[in-house]
Every structure is written in structure tokens, then in C-alpha cells.
Design an enzyme around this catalytic site. Structure first.
Site, PDB file in Angstrom:
ATOM      1  N   LYS A 251       0.978  -1.209  -0.235  1.00 41.96           N
ATOM      2  CA  LYS A 251      -0.101  -0.056   0.065  1.00 41.96           C
ATOM      3  C   LYS A 251       0.957   1.201   0.043  1.00 41.96           C
ATOM      4  O   LYS A 251       1.991   1.194   0.075  1.00 41.96           O
ATOM      5  CB  LYS A 251      -1.022  -0.083   1.256  1.00 41.96           C
ATOM      6  CG  LYS A 251      -2.031  -1.067   1.225  1.00 41.96           C
ATOM      7  CD  LYS A 251      -2.932  -1.102   2.312  1.00 41.96           C
ATOM      8  CE  LYS A 251      -4.020  -2.370   2.259  1.00 41.96           C
ATOM      9  NZ  LYS A 251      -4.919  -2.085   3.461  1.00 41.96           N
TER      10      LYS A 251
ATOM     11  N   TYR B 241     -12.316  -2.168  -3.562  1.00 44.07           N
ATOM     12  CA  TYR B 241     -12.930  -2.238  -2.489  1.00 44.07           C
ATOM     13  C   TYR B 241     -14.496  -2.283  -2.359  1.00 44.07           C
ATOM     14  O   TYR B 241     -14.892  -1.964  -1.298  1.00 44.07           O
ATOM     15  CB  TYR B 241     -12.293  -1.097  -1.360  1.00 44.07           C
ATOM     16  CG  TYR B 241     -10.918  -1.826  -0.917  1.00 44.07           C
ATOM     17  CD1 TYR B 241     -10.577  -2.648  -0.166  1.00 44.07           C
ATOM     18  CD2 TYR B 241      -9.748  -0.929  -1.319  1.00 44.07           C
ATOM     19  CE1 TYR B 241      -9.281  -3.101   0.294  1.00 44.07           C
ATOM     20  CE2 TYR B 241      -8.509  -1.099  -0.642  1.00 44.07           C
ATOM     21  CZ  TYR B 241      -8.362  -2.368   0.037  1.00 44.07           C
ATOM     22  OH  TYR B 241      -7.245  -2.632   0.520  1.00 44.07           O
TER      23      TYR B 241
ATOM     24  N   ARG C 139       2.723  -6.242   9.061  1.00 50.12           N
ATOM     25  CA  ARG C 139       1.933  -5.065   9.647  1.00 50.12           C
ATOM     26  C   ARG C 139       2.657  -4.692  11.122  1.00 50.12           C
ATOM     27  O   ARG C 139       2.795  -3.515  11.446  1.00 50.12           O
ATOM     28  CB  ARG C 139       0.474  -5.195   9.525  1.00 50.12           C
ATOM     29  CG  ARG C 139      -0.176  -5.246   8.333  1.00 50.12           C
ATOM     30  CD  ARG C 139      -1.553  -5.881   8.356  1.00 50.12           C
ATOM     31  NE  ARG C 139      -2.332  -5.349   6.919  1.00 50.12           N
ATOM     32  CZ  ARG C 139      -3.525  -6.024   6.726  1.00 50.12           C
ATOM     33  NH1 ARG C 139      -3.993  -7.062   7.579  1.00 50.12           N
ATOM     34  NH2 ARG C 139      -4.175  -5.597   5.586  1.00 50.12           N
TER      35      ARG C 139
ATOM     36  N   ASN D  38      -1.983   0.377   6.783  1.00 53.19           N
ATOM     37  CA  ASN D  38      -1.266  -0.839   7.257  1.00 53.19           C
ATOM     38  C   ASN D  38      -0.475  -1.721   6.273  1.00 53.19           C
ATOM     39  O   ASN D  38      -0.369  -2.869   6.355  1.00 53.19           O
ATOM     40  CB  ASN D  38      -2.548  -1.691   7.829  1.00 53.19           C
ATOM     41  CG  ASN D  38      -3.477  -2.112   6.791  1.00 53.19           C
ATOM     42  OD1 ASN D  38      -3.489  -1.741   5.808  1.00 53.19           O
ATOM     43  ND2 ASN D  38      -4.756  -2.637   7.208  1.00 53.19           N
TER      44      ASN D  38
ATOM     45  N   HIS E 164      -2.241  -5.372   1.385  1.00 58.24           N
ATOM     46  CA  HIS E 164      -3.352  -5.880   1.176  1.00 58.24           C
ATOM     47  C   HIS E 164      -3.024  -7.513   0.748  1.00 58.24           C
ATOM     48  O   HIS E 164      -2.163  -7.713   0.220  1.00 58.24           O
ATOM     49  CB  HIS E 164      -4.316  -5.175   0.254  1.00 58.24           C
ATOM     50  CG  HIS E 164      -5.426  -6.062  -0.545  1.00 58.24           C
ATOM     51  ND1 HIS E 164      -6.610  -6.223   0.311  1.00 58.24           N
ATOM     52  CD2 HIS E 164      -5.261  -7.298  -1.180  1.00 58.24           C
ATOM     53  CE1 HIS E 164      -7.354  -6.941  -0.351  1.00 58.24           C
ATOM     54  NE2 HIS E 164      -6.671  -7.774  -1.165  1.00 58.24           N
TER      55      HIS E 164
ATOM     56  N   GLU F 161      -9.349 -10.824  -7.577  1.00 51.95           N
ATOM     57  CA  GLU F 161      -8.473  -9.765  -7.220  1.00 51.95           C
ATOM     58  C   GLU F 161      -7.359  -9.857  -8.458  1.00 51.95           C
ATOM     59  O   GLU F 161      -6.891  -8.658  -8.764  1.00 51.95           O
ATOM     60  CB  GLU F 161      -7.989  -9.734  -5.946  1.00 51.95           C
ATOM     61  CG  GLU F 161      -9.213  -9.212  -4.915  1.00 51.95           C
ATOM     62  CD  GLU F 161      -8.758  -9.272  -3.583  1.00 51.95           C
ATOM     63  OE1 GLU F 161      -9.444  -9.126  -2.607  1.00 51.95           O
ATOM     64  OE2 GLU F 161      -7.537  -9.564  -3.113  1.00 51.95           O
TER      65      GLU F 161
HETATM   66  P1  IDP Z   1      -7.599  -7.024   5.824  1.00 56.94           P
HETATM   67  O1  IDP Z   1      -6.895  -5.810   4.946  1.00 56.94           O
HETATM   68  O2  IDP Z   1      -6.917  -7.385   6.955  1.00 56.94           O
HETATM   69  O3  IDP Z   1      -8.306  -7.826   4.833  1.00 56.94           O
HETATM   70  P2  IDP Z   1     -10.412  -5.737   5.715  1.00 56.94           P
HETATM   71  O4  IDP Z   1     -11.440  -6.219   6.960  1.00 56.94           O
HETATM   72  O5  IDP Z   1     -10.611  -6.579   4.693  1.00 56.94           O
HETATM   73  O6  IDP Z   1      -9.133  -6.039   6.354  1.00 56.94           O
HETATM   74  O7  IDP Z   1     -10.390  -4.387   5.356  1.00 56.94           O
HETATM   75  C1  IDP Z   1      -9.765  -3.684   4.444  1.00 56.94           C
HETATM   76  C2  IDP Z   1      -8.871  -2.503   4.841  1.00 56.94           C
HETATM   77  O8  IDP Z   1     -10.006  -1.368   5.240  1.00 56.94           O
HETATM   78  C3  IDP Z   1      -7.886  -2.711   5.892  1.00 56.94           C
HETATM   79  O9  IDP Z   1      -6.742  -3.251   5.407  1.00 56.94           O
HETATM   80  C4  IDP Z   1      -7.833  -1.488   6.344  1.00 56.94           C
HETATM   81  O10 IDP Z   1      -6.936  -0.763   5.610  1.00 56.94           O
HETATM   82  C5  IDP Z   1      -9.320  -0.696   6.291  1.00 56.94           C
HETATM   83  N1  IDP Z   1      -9.896  -0.812   7.596  1.00 56.94           N
HETATM   84  C6  IDP Z   1     -10.657  -2.089   7.982  1.00 56.94           C
HETATM   85  N2  IDP Z   1     -11.125  -1.926   9.090  1.00 56.94           N
HETATM   86  C7  IDP Z   1     -10.825  -0.483   9.416  1.00 56.94           C
HETATM   87  C8  IDP Z   1     -11.560   0.201  10.364  1.00 56.94           C
HETATM   88  O11 IDP Z   1     -12.216  -0.228  11.518  1.00 56.94           O
HETATM   89  N3  IDP Z   1     -10.971   1.567  10.526  1.00 56.94           N
HETATM   90  C9  IDP Z   1     -10.061   2.017   9.567  1.00 56.94           C
HETATM   91  N4  IDP Z   1      -9.909   1.199   8.443  1.00 56.94           N
HETATM   92  C10 IDP Z   1     -10.232   0.021   8.279  1.00 56.94           C
HETATM   93 MG    MG Z   2      -9.651  -7.900   3.408  1.00 54.52          MG
END
Ligand code: IDP
Ligand code: MG
Length: 137
Positions: free
Chosen positions: A9, A49, A102, A112, A115, A126
């Protein structure tokens, strides 16, 4: 053998740690079978997304993903989907296990570092989003 999509990212690209993150994948036995550095448009980030479109963080997530360039990769190997998720660590870096990408390279749940596809089914979708067949070797 599985294939999965990984994205480095914008926060990690800005920190200049592309190579260090790729080393984690290769050291764990995953192979990079496709790779490109691109700057996503807002439209592309929203489409990628789309599953999160109703979540409160959706707009911030899209804004972040277009804030700089990213590196998209197809990782190949045994159990690649789960192996990549293990290497990444938890979504919130503060909860990620020590030694995960991470934990070591990310600052916050918004920024973070990486992805990774969460299932084989989503990995297929994807991978097709970023790469044509002839770009995967
Ligand atoms: P993942 O990347 O670990 O699969 P997902 O739940 O798919 O997590 O969420 C996609 C992305 O959305 C996360 O990597 C993060 O950058 C962002 N995200 C997820 N939950 C939150 C939140 O509670 N606050 C802000 N950003 C979030
Ligand atoms: Mg995800």
C-alpha cells in the site's frame, strides 16, 4: 499450488520498504509470478474495495489507496492465500503478531502496509482485477 493477490500500500511504498516486504514473501517460499507498480484512480480503488462500500471507513480507505502508488503482485506457492495472510498479520498493526509485516512496517489500521486476498475465490477475482493472463508467468 495456489495464487493470491498482494498489494504493497502507499504508506509502505512511501517508506521505501518494497524490497523488505517482498523479501518476507520470498523467504517464506512464495514466488512472485506477476508484479506492477501503479497509481490507482479513485474509480479503480472504489471498484477494488467495493465489498466494503457500506462500511464507515470506506471513503478514508479509498482516499488512502489513491494517495500514492502501490505495488500489486501475484504470489504463488503452497497454501499461498493463508500463508500470505499469516505473513501480513492482523488488520490492526497494534494487534499484529511480532515479526509480521504489519507489526514491523505499519502505523495504524488505516495505513497498514499491505493487502492480501482473504480466500481462494477472492484471490481469483482480485488477480483478474490487476493482471491479464499474459502478465502472469
Ligand atoms: P484486511 O486488509 O486485513 O483484509 P479488511 O477487513 O478486509 O482487512 O479491511 C480492508 C482494509 O480497510 C484494511 O486493510 C484497512 O486498511 C481498512 N480498515 C478495516 N477496518 C478498518 C477500521 O475499522 N478503520 C479504518 N480502516 C479500516
Ligand atoms: Mg480484506
Amino acid at each position: 499450488m495456489e495464487q493470491t493477490l498482494s498489494i504493497i500500500k502507499p504508506d509502505a511504498v512511501k517508506k521505501n520498504v518494497i524490497g523488505k516486504i517482498i523479501d518476507r514473501f520470498e523467504s517464506a517460499g512464495l514466488r512472485i509470478v506477476a508484479i506492477k507498480k501503479i497509481h490507482l484512480s479513485e474509480c479503480e480503488a472504489k471498484a477494488f474495495y467495493n465489498v466494503h462500500k457500506d462500511r464507515p471507513f470506506f471513503n478514508d480507505l479509498v482516499k488512502f489507496m489513491v494517495s500514492g502508488s502501490v505495488v500489486a503482485m501475484v504470489l504463488e506457492g503452497e497454501n499461498a492465500v493463508m500463508k500470505n495472510r499469516d505473513l501480513m498479520g492482523a488488520t490492526n498493526p497494534k494487534e499484529a503478531k511480532p515479526g509480521t509485516i504489519r507489526a514491523d512496517f505499519a502505523e495504524s489500521i488505516d495505513a497498514n502496509a499491505v493487502h492480501g486476498s482473504d480466500s481462494l475465490e477472492n484471490a481469483k477475482i482480485e488477480i483478474e482485477f490487476f493482471f491479464s493472463k499474459r502478465e502472469i508467468c
